[in-house]
Structures are given as C-alpha cells and as structure tokens.
Design a protein around this motif. Structure first.
Motif, PDB file in Angstrom:
ATOM      1  N   GLY A 183       0.656  -1.419   0.249  1.00  0.00           N
ATOM      2  CA  GLY A 183       0.181  -0.072   0.148  1.00  0.00           C
ATOM      3  C   GLY A 183       0.870   1.110   0.148  1.00  0.00           C
ATOM      4  N   ARG A 184       1.895   1.363  -0.690  1.00  0.00           N
ATOM      5  CA  ARG A 184       2.896   2.408  -0.529  1.00  0.00           C
ATOM      6  C   ARG A 184       3.285   3.054  -2.099  1.00  0.00           C
ATOM      7  N   ALA A 185       3.660   4.137  -1.944  1.00  0.00           N
ATOM      8  CA  ALA A 185       4.037   4.687  -3.455  1.00  0.00           C
ATOM      9  C   ALA A 185       5.361   3.976  -4.143  1.00  0.00           C
ATOM     10  N   LEU A 186       5.435   3.820  -5.274  1.00  0.00           N
ATOM     11  CA  LEU A 186       6.679   3.435  -5.819  1.00  0.00           C
ATOM     12  C   LEU A 186       6.879   4.292  -6.899  1.00  0.00           C
ATOM     13  N   TYR A 187       8.183   4.792  -7.281  1.00  0.00           N
ATOM     14  CA  TYR A 187       8.360   5.503  -8.463  1.00  0.00           C
ATOM     15  C   TYR A 187       9.647   5.004  -9.096  1.00  0.00           C
ATOM     16  N   LEU A 188       9.586   4.337 -10.066  1.00  0.00           N
ATOM     17  CA  LEU A 188      10.832   4.132 -10.972  1.00  0.00           C
ATOM     18  C   LEU A 188      11.271   5.231 -11.840  1.00  0.00           C
ATOM     19  N   THR A 189      12.178   5.675 -11.585  1.00  0.00           N
ATOM     20  CA  THR A 189      12.448   6.951 -12.252  1.00  0.00           C
ATOM     21  C   THR A 189      13.311   6.705 -13.620  1.00  0.00           C
ATOM     22  N   TRP A 190      12.948   7.893 -14.583  1.00  0.00           N
ATOM     23  CA  TRP A 190      13.780   7.911 -15.857  1.00  0.00           C
ATOM     24  C   TRP A 190      14.170   9.424 -15.924  1.00  0.00           C
ATOM     25  N   HIS A 191      15.034   9.685 -15.257  1.00  0.00           N
ATOM     26  CA  HIS A 191      15.297  11.295 -14.949  1.00  0.00           C
ATOM     27  C   HIS A 191      15.440  11.913 -16.691  1.00  0.00           C
ATOM     28  N   SER A 192      15.953  11.315 -17.796  1.00  0.00           N
ATOM     29  CA  SER A 192      16.138  11.871 -18.901  1.00  0.00           C
ATOM     30  C   SER A 192      14.802  12.247 -19.381  1.00  0.00           C
ATOM     31  N   ARG A 193      13.710  11.687 -19.186  1.00  0.00           N
ATOM     32  CA  ARG A 193      12.169  12.129 -19.385  1.00  0.00           C
ATOM     33  C   ARG A 193      11.911  13.330 -18.997  1.00  0.00           C
ATOM     34  N   GLU A 194      12.653  13.747 -17.867  1.00  0.00           N
ATOM     35  CA  GLU A 194      12.215  15.013 -17.240  1.00  0.00           C
ATOM     36  C   GLU A 194      13.052  16.194 -17.731  1.00  0.00           C
ATOM     37  N   ALA A 195      13.864  15.838 -18.911  1.00  0.00           N
ATOM     38  CA  ALA A 195      14.530  16.962 -19.440  1.00  0.00           C
ATOM     39  C   ALA A 195      13.763  18.186 -20.023  1.00  0.00           C
ATOM     40  N   SER A 196      14.048  19.389 -20.059  1.00  0.00           N
ATOM     41  CA  SER A 196      13.046  20.519 -20.356  1.00  0.00           C
ATOM     42  C   SER A 196      12.466  20.395 -21.700  1.00  0.00           C
ATOM     43  N   GLY A 197      13.229  19.874 -22.682  1.00  0.00           N
ATOM     44  CA  GLY A 197      12.914  19.585 -24.001  1.00  0.00           C
ATOM     45  C   GLY A 197      11.941  18.626 -24.490  1.00  0.00           C
ATOM     46  N   LEU A 255      16.933   5.822 -24.282  1.00  0.00           N
ATOM     47  CA  LEU A 255      15.658   4.967 -24.521  1.00  0.00           C
ATOM     48  C   LEU A 255      14.321   5.401 -23.787  1.00  0.00           C
ATOM     49  N   SER A 256      14.737   5.993 -22.521  1.00  0.00           N
ATOM     50  CA  SER A 256      13.609   6.345 -21.952  1.00  0.00           C
ATOM     51  C   SER A 256      12.754   7.705 -22.690  1.00  0.00           C
ATOM     52  N   ILE A 257      13.666   8.420 -23.124  1.00  0.00           N
ATOM     53  CA  ILE A 257      12.980   9.486 -23.920  1.00  0.00           C
ATOM     54  C   ILE A 257      12.488   9.116 -25.436  1.00  0.00           C
ATOM     55  N   LEU A 258      12.969   8.015 -25.999  1.00  0.00           N
ATOM     56  CA  LEU A 258      12.464   7.508 -27.377  1.00  0.00           C
ATOM     57  C   LEU A 258      11.101   6.907 -26.962  1.00  0.00           C
ATOM     58  N   THR A 259      10.929   5.995 -25.709  1.00  0.00           N
ATOM     59  CA  THR A 259       9.713   5.380 -25.307  1.00  0.00           C
ATOM     60  C   THR A 259       8.636   6.199 -24.944  1.00  0.00           C
ATOM     61  N   ARG A 260       9.147   7.628 -24.655  1.00  0.00           N
ATOM     62  CA  ARG A 260       8.101   8.674 -24.152  1.00  0.00           C
ATOM     63  C   ARG A 260       7.286   9.287 -25.344  1.00  0.00           C
ATOM     64  N   LEU A 261       8.541   9.609 -26.494  1.00  0.00           N
ATOM     65  CA  LEU A 261       8.060  10.251 -27.665  1.00  0.00           C
ATOM     66  C   LEU A 261       7.611   9.291 -28.786  1.00  0.00           C
ATOM     67  N   VAL A 262       8.062   8.063 -28.735  1.00  0.00           N
ATOM     68  CA  VAL A 262       7.538   7.043 -29.508  1.00  0.00           C
ATOM     69  C   VAL A 262       7.147   5.567 -29.084  1.00  0.00           C
ATOM     70  N   PRO A 263       6.129   5.766 -28.359  1.00  0.00           N
ATOM     71  CA  PRO A 263       5.867   4.440 -27.513  1.00  0.00           C
ATOM     72  C   PRO A 263       5.205   3.397 -28.533  1.00  0.00           C
ATOM     73  N   GLY A 264       5.578   2.164 -27.999  1.00  0.00           N
ATOM     74  CA  GLY A 264       5.569   0.951 -29.061  1.00  0.00           C
ATOM     75  C   GLY A 264       6.838   0.569 -29.898  1.00  0.00           C
ATOM     76  N   GLU A 318      21.866  18.110 -25.913  1.00  0.00           N
ATOM     77  CA  GLU A 318      22.256  18.061 -24.480  1.00  0.00           C
ATOM     78  C   GLU A 318      21.208  17.230 -23.450  1.00  0.00           C
ATOM     79  N   GLY A 319      21.161  15.971 -23.976  1.00  0.00           N
ATOM     80  CA  GLY A 319      20.211  15.111 -23.206  1.00  0.00           C
ATOM     81  C   GLY A 319      18.698  15.094 -23.304  1.00  0.00           C
ATOM     82  N   GLY A 320      18.258  16.260 -24.152  1.00  0.00           N
ATOM     83  CA  GLY A 320      17.069  16.528 -24.108  1.00  0.00           C
ATOM     84  C   GLY A 320      16.491  17.952 -23.664  1.00  0.00           C
ATOM     85  N   GLY A 321      17.692  18.425 -23.122  1.00  0.00           N
ATOM     86  CA  GLY A 321      17.587  19.596 -22.538  1.00  0.00           C
ATOM     87  C   GLY A 321      17.393  20.996 -23.178  1.00  0.00           C
TER      88      GLY A 321
END
Length: 306
Positions: A109-123, A172-181, A241-244
């Motif tokens: 019953g707890r929160a879990l966050y498996l992070t992909w930090h590059s997905r959070e790049a500004s661009g 790959l974390s950015i790619l799967t955000r932009l091009v899922p599947g 620059e990593g998606g920045g």
C-alpha cells in the motif's frame, strides 16, 4: 508540508544530483542517509534503513541511489517500514526483478516511483507536443559519453548487463516517451576484451514504418554527445544536451525552466502517501531485447587511466 526523505547510497549521482535537489526543495527535506561511507552531510547517517527509521521516526520515504544489483532487499525493507520508495535508474539488474517491484509496493500500500530522469529534461514534453499530429519518418539517436568522467573507478558498471546501457537507457527512456511501442529489430554490442559488459552499442529499431537507429558509446573523448533527431512530414526536431534543448528546423524553441531531478522529486512529492505507482519498464525492455538479439564483438581492453 515538507516530507522527510532519506537517500540510500551516497555515490556520485547522489552527491551531484539528489542532494542539491533536495536542498532546494520546499516539499521534501533530507532527513537522513543510509550509507557505509557517508561524510558529514548535515543529516543523520545509518547503516540500514531500519536503523535510520528508529533515529528519524517521521521518515516518510527513501530514494534509492545504490547500484541496481541489490535493490530488492532494500525496497522490501523500506516497504515493510511503511515508507514510500523512489528508485534511480536503471531500476534493477534485470527486467524480471524490476517487474516484481510494483507488486511489492501495491501489496504494501505504498507509493513506488521507478524514475527515468532524462524523460524530465526540459525539451522532452515540448518535443512530444510538437510531434502530435505529424507523421514521424525517421529517428536517429547519438548518446556518447566517457565512462571515466561519469563513473570514475566504479567497477560495478562493467557487471554483465550494464555497461553502455547505463547512459543508453536514458536515450531509450526519451524515445519510449516520444515513440511508444518502439520495437528493437537488431543490435551490435561491442565488449572490451577484458570486460563483461558492452562499451558500445548500435541498435536498429522501428515503430510501424518509422525507422529508428541509435548509436551508444561509453568511450567518447572530448565533447560529450546526447542528441536525438526526429524527422517528420512537417519538419525536423532535434533534442540536444540530453533533451535539455529543443530545436525545430535548426531554430531553438523555448522550453520550461527547471531541472530533471527537480521535476522527478516534485512528482515523487505528489505521490508520497497516496499509494501511487509509476513503474514503466518500456526503456528497460528494449535493453533486454538488445542483449537477446544483439551480435557480440570484442574490441580492445578498457583502462580507467587511458
């Protein structure tokens, strides 16, 4: 309200990104550190999460920054103590292990966050918005950095299954955000003669009629390269620059202010106490596919002091 959080594992990424981000947060504060070699960080230090929880009863969450190979026991310990859990990428040493984590958190019953930090790049989100409604024709990725700079002397990075995919999974974390599947069709993995993980990788992928290619290196000297080019029927976008930074037809586009880790921790602050689970493993599955389908080649021996 500011939640009390602990850092578990105090290596380079924790010092470079996690500690400064928590210091700047008004929603989370560093309440302790679990490490066997921490210096004076202005917070209690303990050898285990259980020991730290005894010292800091108000502890609400932990952020795991240890190498990925031994996280299951740490997650189990944290969940048993009623703590929410955030995990630095890559989440585990294998997909099958990482797949267990969501069920463990759900049962507790707890929160879990498996992070992909590059997905959070500004661009990244502006790029996703720009792509909407367009026909994507081709994607090319170049993600090349020097392991000596980013992981100096860290031998765990050469354990089987890690290597160049430690930074490569960011792309790959950015790619799967932009091009899922996205599907992987083939790969060439280049291993140093004296190591058990690849130092370079070339991937061939696709999404429908969209051709996707990626070139990864852990042996890039001089300027580092983290770029992704997306060609569409209505122009070309490039993340640099990593998606920045985002460019459309070579003109830079304004992107939101803030940092990757600032956005990660803001998201985690929203999740604490809710039992929410964010555990997308699509980038990690592409890594596993690369090892399953990849041709192996041997290259020269690796030296830290080259």
């Amino acid at each position: 309200m500011s939640h009390a959080i602990a850092i578990v594992g105090l290596g380079k990424i924790a010092r470079d990104q996690h500690l400064p981000t928590l210091a700047a947060s008004d929603r989370l504060h560093l309440a302790g550190i679990v490490s066997g070699h921490a210096r004076d960080e202005g917070a209690p230090v303990a050898a285990t999460i259980t020991e730290l929880k005894r010292q800091v009863p108000e502890l609400a969450a932990v952020s795991l920054c240890t190498p990925p190979m031994a996280r299951t026991a740490l997650i189990k310990e944290a969940l048993a103590l009623g703590l929410d859990v955030m995990v630095e990428k890559p989440p585990a040493a294998s997909v099958s292990v990482a797949e267990r984590y969501a069920g463990m958190a759900r049962e507790a019953g707890r929160a879990l966050y498996l992070t992909w930090h590059s997905r959070e790049a500004s661009g990244v989100e502006p790029a996703a918005q720009w792509l909407s409604g367009k026909t994507l024709r081709r994607v090319s990725v170049a993600w090349k950095e020097d392991v000596r700079v980013w992981h100096p002397g860290q031998e765990w990075i050469w354990e089987p299954g890690i290597g160049v995919f430690d930074p490569g999974v960011n792309a790959l974390s950015i790619l799967t955000r932009l091009v899922p599947g996205t599907e992987l069709h083939g790969a060439t993995l280049k291993y140093p003669a004296d190591r058990e993980a690849p130092i370079m990788a070339d991937l061939t992928m696709a999404h429908g009629d969209t051709a996707i290619e990626a070139a990864f290196s852990f042996d890039q000297r001089g300027p580092q390269t983290w770029s992704m080019t997306l060609e569409t029927d209505e122009g070309t976008a490039e993340l640099r620059e990593g998606g920045g930074r985002l460019f459309v037809d070579d003109a830079e586009v304004a992107v939101p202010e803030g940092t990757e880790y600032g956005r990660l921790y803001a998201r985690f602050a929203d999740m604490i106490g809710t039992g929410a689970i964010d555990a997308d493993l699509s980038p990690f599955r592409l890594v596993a596919d690369a090892f399953m389908l990849g041709r192996h080649e041997r290259v020269g021996a690796f030296r830290w002091d080259d």
